[in-house]
Design a protein around this motif. Structure first.
Motif, PDB file in Angstrom:
ATOM      1  N   ALA A  18    -144.669  50.975 -12.011  1.00 17.91           N
ATOM      2  CA  ALA A  18    -144.743  49.495 -12.296  1.00 17.91           C
ATOM      3  C   ALA A  18    -144.067  49.203 -13.465  1.00 17.91           C
ATOM      4  N   ALA A  19    -143.411  48.121 -13.546  1.00 13.18           N
ATOM      5  CA  ALA A  19    -142.245  47.660 -14.596  1.00 13.18           C
ATOM      6  C   ALA A  19    -143.142  47.213 -15.648  1.00 13.18           C
ATOM      7  N   MET A  20    -142.934  47.494 -17.025  1.00 12.39           N
ATOM      8  CA  MET A  20    -143.574  47.074 -18.229  1.00 12.39           C
ATOM      9  C   MET A  20    -142.893  45.991 -18.608  1.00 12.39           C
ATOM     10  N   ALA A  21    -143.676  45.034 -19.379  1.00 16.17           N
ATOM     11  CA  ALA A  21    -142.947  43.796 -19.990  1.00 16.17           C
ATOM     12  C   ALA A  21    -142.915  44.314 -21.222  1.00 16.17           C
ATOM     13  N   VAL A  22    -141.599  44.103 -21.616  1.00 11.73           N
ATOM     14  CA  VAL A  22    -141.178  44.423 -23.139  1.00 11.73           C
ATOM     15  C   VAL A  22    -141.035  43.122 -24.047  1.00 11.73           C
ATOM     16  N   GLU A  23    -141.172  43.380 -25.406  1.00 16.82           N
ATOM     17  CA  GLU A  23    -141.115  42.436 -26.241  1.00 16.82           C
ATOM     18  C   GLU A  23    -139.652  42.356 -27.074  1.00 16.82           C
ATOM     19  N   GLU A  24    -139.407  41.196 -27.265  1.00 14.03           N
ATOM     20  CA  GLU A  24    -138.208  40.880 -27.934  1.00 14.03           C
ATOM     21  C   GLU A  24    -138.314  40.639 -29.299  1.00 14.03           C
ATOM     22  N   PRO A  25    -137.753  40.864 -30.418  1.00 12.56           N
ATOM     23  CA  PRO A  25    -137.797  40.395 -31.627  1.00 12.56           C
ATOM     24  C   PRO A  25    -137.477  38.613 -31.746  1.00 12.56           C
ATOM     25  N   ASP A  26    -138.610  38.117 -32.214  1.00  9.52           N
ATOM     26  CA  ASP A  26    -138.344  36.563 -32.675  1.00  9.52           C
ATOM     27  C   ASP A  26    -137.275  36.271 -33.342  1.00  9.52           C
ATOM     28  N   TYR A  27    -136.542  35.408 -33.050  1.00  8.18           N
ATOM     29  CA  TYR A  27    -135.405  34.846 -33.690  1.00  8.18           C
ATOM     30  C   TYR A  27    -135.480  33.362 -33.656  1.00  8.18           C
ATOM     31  N   THR A  28    -134.583  32.632 -34.617  1.00 10.81           N
ATOM     32  CA  THR A  28    -134.364  31.193 -34.236  1.00 10.81           C
ATOM     33  C   THR A  28    -132.817  31.050 -34.390  1.00 10.81           C
ATOM     34  N   ASN A 114    -131.990  50.719 -32.888  1.00  6.44           N
ATOM     35  CA  ASN A 114    -130.652  50.336 -33.808  1.00  6.44           C
ATOM     36  C   ASN A 114    -130.189  51.761 -34.391  1.00  6.44           C
ATOM     37  N   MET A 115    -128.950  51.950 -34.207  1.00  3.63           N
ATOM     38  CA  MET A 115    -128.262  53.202 -34.599  1.00  3.63           C
ATOM     39  C   MET A 115    -127.201  52.719 -35.717  1.00  3.63           C
ATOM     40  N   GLN A 116    -127.022  53.581 -36.725  1.00  2.00           N
ATOM     41  CA  GLN A 116    -126.215  53.426 -37.802  1.00  2.00           C
ATOM     42  C   GLN A 116    -125.649  54.779 -38.318  1.00  2.00           C
ATOM     43  N   GLN A 117    -124.487  54.854 -38.615  1.00  2.00           N
ATOM     44  CA  GLN A 117    -123.797  56.162 -39.069  1.00  2.00           C
ATOM     45  C   GLN A 117    -123.610  56.219 -40.629  1.00  2.00           C
ATOM     46  N   ALA A 118    -123.647  57.419 -41.076  1.00  2.00           N
ATOM     47  CA  ALA A 118    -123.405  57.333 -42.533  1.00  2.00           C
ATOM     48  C   ALA A 118    -123.212  58.838 -42.907  1.00  2.00           C
ATOM     49  N   ASP A 119    -122.442  59.317 -43.651  1.00  2.00           N
ATOM     50  CA  ASP A 119    -122.278  60.649 -43.907  1.00  2.00           C
ATOM     51  C   ASP A 119    -122.232  61.674 -42.926  1.00  2.00           C
ATOM     52  N   GLY A 120    -121.673  61.199 -41.695  1.00  2.00           N
ATOM     53  CA  GLY A 120    -121.854  62.099 -40.360  1.00  2.00           C
ATOM     54  C   GLY A 120    -123.061  62.215 -39.899  1.00  2.00           C
ATOM     55  N   LYS A 121    -124.067  61.347 -40.147  1.00  2.00           N
ATOM     56  CA  LYS A 121    -125.229  61.275 -39.619  1.00  2.00           C
ATOM     57  C   LYS A 121    -125.350  59.847 -38.807  1.00  2.00           C
ATOM     58  N   TRP A 122    -126.570  59.633 -37.937  1.00  2.00           N
ATOM     59  CA  TRP A 122    -126.853  58.668 -37.328  1.00  2.00           C
ATOM     60  C   TRP A 122    -128.266  58.257 -37.731  1.00  2.00           C
ATOM     61  N   ARG A 123    -128.340  56.912 -38.035  1.00  2.00           N
ATOM     62  CA  ARG A 123    -129.879  56.415 -38.121  1.00  2.00           C
ATOM     63  C   ARG A 123    -130.083  55.741 -36.888  1.00  2.00           C
ATOM     64  N   VAL A 124    -131.225  56.070 -36.307  1.00  2.00           N
ATOM     65  CA  VAL A 124    -131.729  55.499 -35.072  1.00  2.00           C
ATOM     66  C   VAL A 124    -133.001  54.925 -35.517  1.00  2.00           C
ATOM     67  N   ARG A 125    -133.016  53.517 -34.769  1.00  2.00           N
ATOM     68  CA  ARG A 125    -134.350  52.589 -35.160  1.00  2.00           C
ATOM     69  C   ARG A 125    -134.902  52.148 -33.991  1.00  2.00           C
ATOM     70  N   PHE A 126    -136.224  51.972 -33.798  1.00  2.00           N
ATOM     71  CA  PHE A 126    -137.179  51.511 -32.803  1.00  2.00           C
ATOM     72  C   PHE A 126    -137.966  50.293 -33.797  1.00  2.00           C
ATOM     73  N   VAL A 127    -137.735  49.211 -33.163  1.00  2.00           N
ATOM     74  CA  VAL A 127    -138.434  48.003 -33.778  1.00  2.00           C
ATOM     75  C   VAL A 127    -139.893  48.056 -33.269  1.00  2.00           C
ATOM     76  N   MET A 128    -141.065  47.910 -34.040  1.00  2.00           N
ATOM     77  CA  MET A 128    -142.212  48.064 -33.686  1.00  2.00           C
ATOM     78  C   MET A 128    -142.748  46.765 -33.112  1.00  2.00           C
ATOM     79  N   PRO A 129    -143.870  46.660 -32.283  1.00  2.00           N
ATOM     80  CA  PRO A 129    -144.370  45.609 -31.844  1.00  2.00           C
ATOM     81  C   PRO A 129    -144.837  44.494 -33.017  1.00  2.00           C
ATOM     82  N   SER A 130    -144.768  43.324 -32.813  1.00  2.00           N
ATOM     83  CA  SER A 130    -145.173  42.394 -33.785  1.00  2.00           C
ATOM     84  C   SER A 130    -146.645  42.287 -34.137  1.00  2.00           C
TER      85      SER A 130
END
Length: 216
Positions: A18-28, A114-130
């Protein structure tokens, strides 16, 4: 809020068929012109980890580590564990350097990743539910996972469909940079790639965005 274990987005988006409903970050939306937008995102809480390797290796490793956290390798304020729901989109960003109880409940995983590179490393991020605060969000059991609060942020965004290959992303990034320069915006971050769809989605139906933070 206006991509996995087994390393596929599909395994996160579909549970028991079954497909899950996924939340998106709020923005204006502050300004819209064709495929370009200026957006203000609400404050967010993210789970992040730093990994090494090329982009593909880093995304696989980072997704595994963070998915392990949201799927229950955590401790709730009451002492149990909790599964966190998923959100969308998945975001990647490259930047140059400058004991639990058996009780378990489901938490939705959020987006973006979110993924960000610095000094040969990558920062990976998951946004948490509101629905969570820093006080109510389960704490990671893995010391490689950190919980961070991100303040309100404004972004320039360009939207596009199709496959998000490196050449296309580079072209869209340049288009966005030129458009933001025409708006006299002060850029404060490196480009991020946001992808909203599971891998089986037909290219013409895919929703992709390049995003760049700016000073409002």
């Amino acid at each position: 809020m206006k991509t996995a274990v087994c390393l596929s987005l599909s395994s996160l988006l579909f549970i028991s068929g079954a497909a899950m409903a996924v939340e998106e970050p709020d923005y204006t939306i502050l300004l819209q012109a064709d495929d370009f937008e200026l957006r203000r995102y609400d404050a967010q809480i993210v789970a992040e980890t730093w990994v090494t390797g090329d982009r593909n290796e880093a995304s696989r490793t980072g997704f595994k580590t963070l998915a392990d956290y949201i799927f229950g390798n955590n401790t709730t304020p009451s002492g149990g564990s909790s599964e966190i729901s998923m959100t969308t989109p998945v975001k990647t960003q490259a930047q140059a350097a400058n004991g639990n109880s058996s009780e378990s409940q489901k938490i939705a995983m959020t987006a973006p990743v979110n993924m960000q590179q610095a000094d040969g490393k990558w920062r990976v991020r998951f946004v948490m539910p509101s629905s969570y605060t820093l006080q109510t969000l389960p704490k990671p059991n893995n010391s490689e996972v950190s919980i961070i609060e991100i303040p309100v942020q404004t972004y320039g965004v360009v939207k596009f469909s199709g496959l998000a290959g490196s050449d296309k992303v580079a072209d869209k990034t340049k288009e966005l940079q030129n458009w933001m320069a025409s708006q006299n915006l002060i850029v404060t971050g490196q480009p991020e790639l946001a992808r909203y769809n599971p891998p089986w989605t037909l290219p013409f139906m895919r929703r992709n965005e390049v995003m760049i933070a700016y000073q409002q």
